[in-house]
Design a protein around this motif. Structure first.
Motif, PDB file in Angstrom:
ATOM      1  N   ASN A 123     -59.799 -50.059  22.603  1.00 34.41           N
ATOM      2  CA  ASN A 123     -59.505 -48.338  21.635  1.00 34.41           C
ATOM      3  C   ASN A 123     -57.971 -49.167  20.644  1.00 34.41           C
ATOM      4  N   ILE A 124     -58.624 -48.470  19.637  1.00 40.50           N
ATOM      5  CA  ILE A 124     -57.644 -48.970  18.248  1.00 40.50           C
ATOM      6  C   ILE A 124     -57.030 -47.529  17.814  1.00 40.50           C
ATOM      7  N   TYR A 125     -55.911 -47.645  17.710  1.00 37.16           N
ATOM      8  CA  TYR A 125     -54.781 -46.687  17.027  1.00 37.16           C
ATOM      9  C   TYR A 125     -54.330 -46.418  15.960  1.00 37.16           C
ATOM     10  N   GLY A 126     -54.597 -45.494  15.566  1.00 38.33           N
ATOM     11  CA  GLY A 126     -53.535 -45.738  13.905  1.00 38.33           C
ATOM     12  C   GLY A 126     -52.722 -44.843  14.040  1.00 38.33           C
ATOM     13  N   ASP A 127     -51.286 -45.138  13.643  1.00 37.48           N
ATOM     14  CA  ASP A 127     -50.470 -44.981  14.853  1.00 37.48           C
ATOM     15  C   ASP A 127     -49.082 -45.576  13.593  1.00 37.48           C
ATOM     16  N   TYR A 128     -48.217 -43.968  13.580  1.00 34.18           N
ATOM     17  CA  TYR A 128     -46.733 -44.270  13.489  1.00 34.18           C
ATOM     18  C   TYR A 128     -45.938 -44.779  14.314  1.00 34.18           C
ATOM     19  N   PRO A 129     -44.501 -45.015  13.693  1.00 34.67           N
ATOM     20  CA  PRO A 129     -44.318 -46.132  14.903  1.00 34.67           C
ATOM     21  C   PRO A 129     -43.462 -45.306  15.312  1.00 34.67           C
ATOM     22  N   GLU A 130     -43.263 -44.254  15.641  1.00 37.80           N
ATOM     23  CA  GLU A 130     -42.735 -43.412  16.778  1.00 37.80           C
ATOM     24  C   GLU A 130     -43.238 -42.929  18.390  1.00 37.80           C
ATOM     25  N   ILE A 131     -44.772 -43.234  18.038  1.00 38.06           N
ATOM     26  CA  ILE A 131     -45.284 -43.296  18.709  1.00 38.06           C
ATOM     27  C   ILE A 131     -44.562 -44.286  20.150  1.00 38.06           C
ATOM     28  N   ILE A 132     -43.802 -45.199  19.471  1.00 36.75           N
ATOM     29  CA  ILE A 132     -43.161 -46.253  21.009  1.00 36.75           C
ATOM     30  C   ILE A 132     -42.260 -45.243  21.618  1.00 36.75           C
ATOM     31  N   ASN A 133     -41.784 -43.885  21.062  1.00 35.31           N
ATOM     32  CA  ASN A 133     -41.364 -43.125  21.742  1.00 35.31           C
ATOM     33  C   ASN A 133     -41.982 -42.458  22.550  1.00 35.31           C
ATOM     34  N   GLN A 134     -43.339 -42.054  22.763  1.00 37.10           N
ATOM     35  CA  GLN A 134     -43.848 -41.126  23.132  1.00 37.10           C
ATOM     36  C   GLN A 134     -44.952 -41.732  24.215  1.00 37.10           C
ATOM     37  N   ASP A 135     -45.254 -43.649  23.738  1.00 36.61           N
ATOM     38  CA  ASP A 135     -45.966 -43.547  24.848  1.00 36.61           C
ATOM     39  C   ASP A 135     -45.704 -44.816  24.881  1.00 36.61           C
ATOM     40  N   PRO A 136     -44.400 -45.492  25.860  1.00 30.73           N
ATOM     41  CA  PRO A 136     -43.234 -46.433  26.067  1.00 30.73           C
ATOM     42  C   PRO A 136     -44.572 -47.609  26.298  1.00 30.73           C
ATOM     43  N   MET A 137     -44.154 -48.786  25.603  1.00 31.98           N
ATOM     44  CA  MET A 137     -44.143 -50.134  25.774  1.00 31.98           C
ATOM     45  C   MET A 137     -43.808 -50.740  25.762  1.00 31.98           C
ATOM     46  N   THR A 138     -43.993 -52.425  26.140  1.00 28.31           N
ATOM     47  CA  THR A 138     -42.104 -53.486  26.127  1.00 28.31           C
ATOM     48  C   THR A 138     -43.341 -53.781  25.309  1.00 28.31           C
ATOM     49  N   VAL A 157     -52.186 -50.090  14.744  1.00 28.31           N
ATOM     50  CA  VAL A 157     -52.510 -50.541  13.505  1.00 28.31           C
ATOM     51  C   VAL A 157     -51.442 -49.369  12.805  1.00 28.31           C
ATOM     52  N   PRO A 158     -51.336 -49.226  11.584  1.00 28.53           N
ATOM     53  CA  PRO A 158     -50.400 -48.581  11.173  1.00 28.53           C
ATOM     54  C   PRO A 158     -51.448 -47.134  10.318  1.00 28.53           C
ATOM     55  N   PHE A 159     -50.883 -46.260  10.523  1.00 28.33           N
ATOM     56  CA  PHE A 159     -52.158 -44.789  10.988  1.00 28.33           C
ATOM     57  C   PHE A 159     -52.510 -44.992   9.129  1.00 28.33           C
ATOM     58  N   THR A 160     -51.959 -45.474   8.362  1.00 30.13           N
ATOM     59  CA  THR A 160     -52.105 -45.496   6.587  1.00 30.13           C
ATOM     60  C   THR A 160     -53.088 -46.413   5.902  1.00 30.13           C
ATOM     61  N   SER A 161     -53.245 -47.691   6.917  1.00 26.00           N
ATOM     62  CA  SER A 161     -54.040 -48.407   6.719  1.00 26.00           C
ATOM     63  C   SER A 161     -55.567 -48.485   7.319  1.00 26.00           C
ATOM     64  N   PHE A 162     -55.127 -47.713   9.063  1.00 28.88           N
ATOM     65  CA  PHE A 162     -56.495 -47.828   9.707  1.00 28.88           C
ATOM     66  C   PHE A 162     -57.066 -46.229   9.144  1.00 28.88           C
ATOM     67  N   SER A 163     -56.429 -45.213   7.724  1.00 30.40           N
ATOM     68  CA  SER A 163     -57.218 -44.288   7.531  1.00 30.40           C
ATOM     69  C   SER A 163     -58.442 -44.868   6.172  1.00 30.40           C
ATOM     70  N   PRO A 216     -49.008 -38.464  13.823  1.00 26.67           N
ATOM     71  CA  PRO A 216     -50.717 -38.187  14.253  1.00 26.67           C
ATOM     72  C   PRO A 216     -51.224 -39.746  14.359  1.00 26.67           C
ATOM     73  N   ARG A 217     -52.850 -39.163  14.801  1.00 29.36           N
ATOM     74  CA  ARG A 217     -52.660 -40.496  15.276  1.00 29.36           C
ATOM     75  C   ARG A 217     -54.289 -40.397  15.165  1.00 29.36           C
ATOM     76  N   ASN A 218     -54.476 -41.618  15.391  1.00 29.85           N
ATOM     77  CA  ASN A 218     -56.509 -41.529  15.102  1.00 29.85           C
ATOM     78  C   ASN A 218     -57.177 -42.854  15.826  1.00 29.85           C
ATOM     79  N   GLN A 219     -58.423 -42.766  16.039  1.00 26.24           N
ATOM     80  CA  GLN A 219     -58.558 -43.786  17.119  1.00 26.24           C
ATOM     81  C   GLN A 219     -60.220 -44.666  17.244  1.00 26.24           C
ATOM     82  N   LEU A 220     -60.144 -45.305  17.852  1.00 29.04           N
ATOM     83  CA  LEU A 220     -61.640 -46.105  17.537  1.00 29.04           C
ATOM     84  C   LEU A 220     -61.538 -46.666  19.079  1.00 29.04           C
ATOM     85  N   GLY A 221     -62.740 -46.478  19.201  1.00 28.20           N
ATOM     86  CA  GLY A 221     -63.725 -46.872  20.641  1.00 28.20           C
ATOM     87  C   GLY A 221     -63.424 -46.378  21.513  1.00 28.20           C
TER      88      GLY A 221
END
Lengths: 233, 419
Positions: B126-141, B213-219, B103-108
């Motif tokens: 763009n600021i995203y509220g995300d769970y750690p798993e997102i790095i597997n779906q939208d890979p980044m280094t 940023v963490p999804f929960t903190s974002f919310s 699940p994602r939330n977004q600002l910007g």
């Protein structure tokens, strides 16, 4: 050695059929030197082709060294030719991009003789026809007489039962003709069976027996006193 | 096969008329050259497109809410609704074979203004509220520090991972980034990591200017409550998201009282379908390359076949002599076939070498002028080269077949008669 009974052969020429051999009966013992004579169209070349398994007969029997020759596949014919027969042609028929030595070694190659042994044997036969020094020369660098001697060496290399010579002197002047006949006589002296097709009387008389062919039948078959070619060389 | 005498003969025959042999070889050489170059060009195009996809997990769909277009269960049409956090668990429970649901939330994004400040620096990201798993779906280094973890989620830590682009705009060159604070819409977040993404398309710069940023903190910080802006859902490798998406969307319709036939209430983008479409384009390109290459090759092969027929004709007498001396028909056939295969393979190899040189040239040209849009590293694999050699071998065999057949049809008596 050679036994032929009631041999017939005809060629189809369009709708006509040309009856070339009309019942030939002929036997040759081992060690014979036979001249087959006849004018052109008498069937002598056809007879030689059948004897050489280059062509098949329509009917009749052909037994070579006790082996009946019939219903040959091309593969079998090639095997028999390689094992039983040596050919000498009027036009030499050497392979012109191969050296004299390679030409002589060719039948041995088909017998699957190893390369080294092949070369040795071929050189030995070239020596016998007096052309050892010419071993590496191409046919184009040899004279007519020399070419025919290479051809004879090639025919002998496979150690055939019978040597078939089709007008071996036809393309040569009389002096070289006698040289070639001298060679053939010497090979015959060693006990080889040789059949020579010719239309030259003097060449025929250097054989031991003359068979006359006319219009597809043998009209005369006689033993003669051999004229040695040596004296003319 | 490894018979010295036979090879000597093959060379003797092929070198006896060098000009003709080279001209014949050229046909095959040209055909295989075109095949190789076309395949390499297709591969270059494919590489270019694939690079645009970046490292993104392609078996993925994105799903968001829109307003309903049908009245249902007493609710009017035109109603807007939001996904909720517990929808995620509902999807896990009801749809099998899923690997990640983020699940994602977004600002910007489109409406973003100057939403991030740090001292005197201001930026729009763009600021995203995300769970750690997102790095597997939208890979980044992750280039320094770390990415989000589940403790961040649980404790609603106000931490952020920023992109290289954010860093270069908000920080001086040699400033320490980790541990510093940035202000996102008035709320302070501590920077705990930086990242870099690898894709190359037009969004390349944009992709480096994101903040996670963490999804929960974002919310909590931005007052989203239980709402979920959108979701990124990835299926397991064995199954395709395209097949699963219907049941996911159905499940969402059920939970949010949307008419089962209301197709526009829930929007989604099926990346896998797009990817497959591109994949079939690649397949088409490859097929065309093979078709054209093989057609050209075919004309070369017909050339070889033709020349071999002439060679057989020229050597009729020689073949006759050999037969009279006792050569087996099979051996003659083998000889002609081997000549044909040898000629085809040698000329094909030449074509492959020339093709490789051209590809090498294009690559070094690309290197020197910098990246070209949608064309990266044209190349052919070893598999393709060995495939081409296989094609050559077969075509050599085919090219030699008719001549070889006509060679053994030569009857010695007829061959010897030709004076």
């Amino acid at each position: 050695m050679i036994e032929i009974k009631d041999l017939h052969k005809s060629y189809k020429m369009g709708s006509n059929s040309l009856h070339v051999l009309k019942g030939i009966n002929f036997t040759a013992e081992a060690g014979e030197l036979v001249a087959i004579m006849g004018s052109s169209g008498s069937g002598k070349s056809t007879l030689l082709n059948i004897l050489g398994m280059l062509d098949g007969a329509d009917s009749g029997e052909y037994i070579l060294d006790g082996v009946p020759i019939k219903d040959l596949t091309e593969t079998k014919a090639a095997q028999y030719r390689n094992k039983f027969l040596g050919f000498v042609f009027q036009s030499f028929n050497l392979i012109n991009y191969k050296s004299a030595l390679e030409n002589v070694a060719l039948p041995l190659y088909y017998q699957k003789v190893a390369r080294k042994e092949r070369q040795e044997k071929a050189l030995n036969y070239l020596d016998r026809v007096g052309l050892k020094e010419w071993a590496t020369h191409l046919p184009s660098e040899l004279s007519g007489g020399q070419k025919q001697r290479v051809a004879i060496a090639r025919a002998m290399a496979a150690e055939p039962k019978v040597l078939l010579a089709d007008e071996p002197t036809g393309a040569l002047d009389s002096k070289t003709s006698y040289e070639v006949m001298d060679l053939i006589q010497k090979i015959n002296d060693d006990g080889n069976t040789i059949l020579v097709v010719t239309h030259e009387e003097d060449i025929a008389h250097m054989c031991k027996r003359i068979v006359h062919l006319k219009d597809g039948v043998i009209v005369e078959d006689k033993k003669i006193e051999q004229v040695r070619a040596e004296q003319y060389v | 096969m490894f018979n010295k005498d036979r090879w000597r003969e093959i060379l003797e025959v092929l070198t006896s008329n060098v000009g003709r042999t080279i001209l014949t070889a050229f046909g095959v050489c040209w055909g295989i050259f075109i095949l190789i170059v076309l395949l390499a060009a297709g591969k270059g195009f494919e590489n270019g497109i694939r690079k645009d996809f970046g490292d993104i997990a392609t078996n993925t769909m994105f799903m968001w809410t829109r307003s309903t277009t049908k009245a249902y269960e007493g609710l009017p049409k035109g109603r807007s609704f939001e996904f909720k956090v517990n929808d995620v668990q509902a999807i896990w429970d009801n749809v099998p074979n899923l690997k990640f649901i983020s699940p994602r939330n977004q600002l910007g994004g489109f409406r973003g203004g100057g939403n991030v400040t740090r001292g005197i620096h201001v930026g729009a990201y763009n600021i995203y509220g995300d769970y750690p798993e997102i790095i597997n779906q939208d890979p980044m280094t992750v280039t320094s520090g770390r990415f989000l973890n589940h403790n961040d989620i649980k404790e609603k830590r106000k931490v952020a991972i920023i992109g290289q682009g954010v860093k270069s705009e908000l920080y001086e060159k040699d400033e320490e980034v980790l541990g510093s604070y940035i202000k996102i819409q008035g709320v302070n977040f501590m920077v705990i990591g930086t990242y870099k993404k690898n894709n190359n398309d037009g969004d390349g710069e944009e992709a480096q200017k994101e903040i996670f940023v963490p999804f929960t903190s974002f919310s909590q910080a931005f007052n989203r409550g239980e709402d979920v802006g959108w979701m990124a859902i990835t299926a397991h490798d064995g199954s395709s998201i395209s097949q699963l998406k219907e049941s996911i969307v159905d499940e969402m319709r059920k939970r949010h009282k949307v008419h089962p036939e209301d197709n526009r209430a829930i929007g989604y983008f099926d990346l896998y379908e797009q990817f497959n479409r591109v994949e079939s384009l690649f397949f088409g390109l490859k097929a065309i390359a093979y078709l054209v290459g093989i057609m050209v090759l075919l004309s070369g092969i017909i050339g070889v076949s033709n020349i071999m027929l002439i060679v057989v004709k020229e050597r009729t007498k020689e073949i006759g002599i050999r037969r009279a001396l006792g050569e087996q028909p099979m051996s003659i056939k083998k000889q002609i076939l081997m000549e044909s295969i040898f000629l085809t393979i040698i000329s094909g190899m030449t074509g492959i070498i020339f093709g490789a040189l051209v590809i090498y040239g294009i690559n070094s040209l690309l290197d020197s002028v910098g990246p070209v849009d949608m064309f990266v590293n044209p190349s052919v694999s070893v598999g393709v080269v060995s495939g081409a050699l296989m094609i050559l071998m077969i075509s050599g065999l085919l090219a030699g077949f008719i001549p070889a057949q006509s060679a053994i049809r030569v009857r010695p008596i007829e061959a010897l008669r030709t004076e």
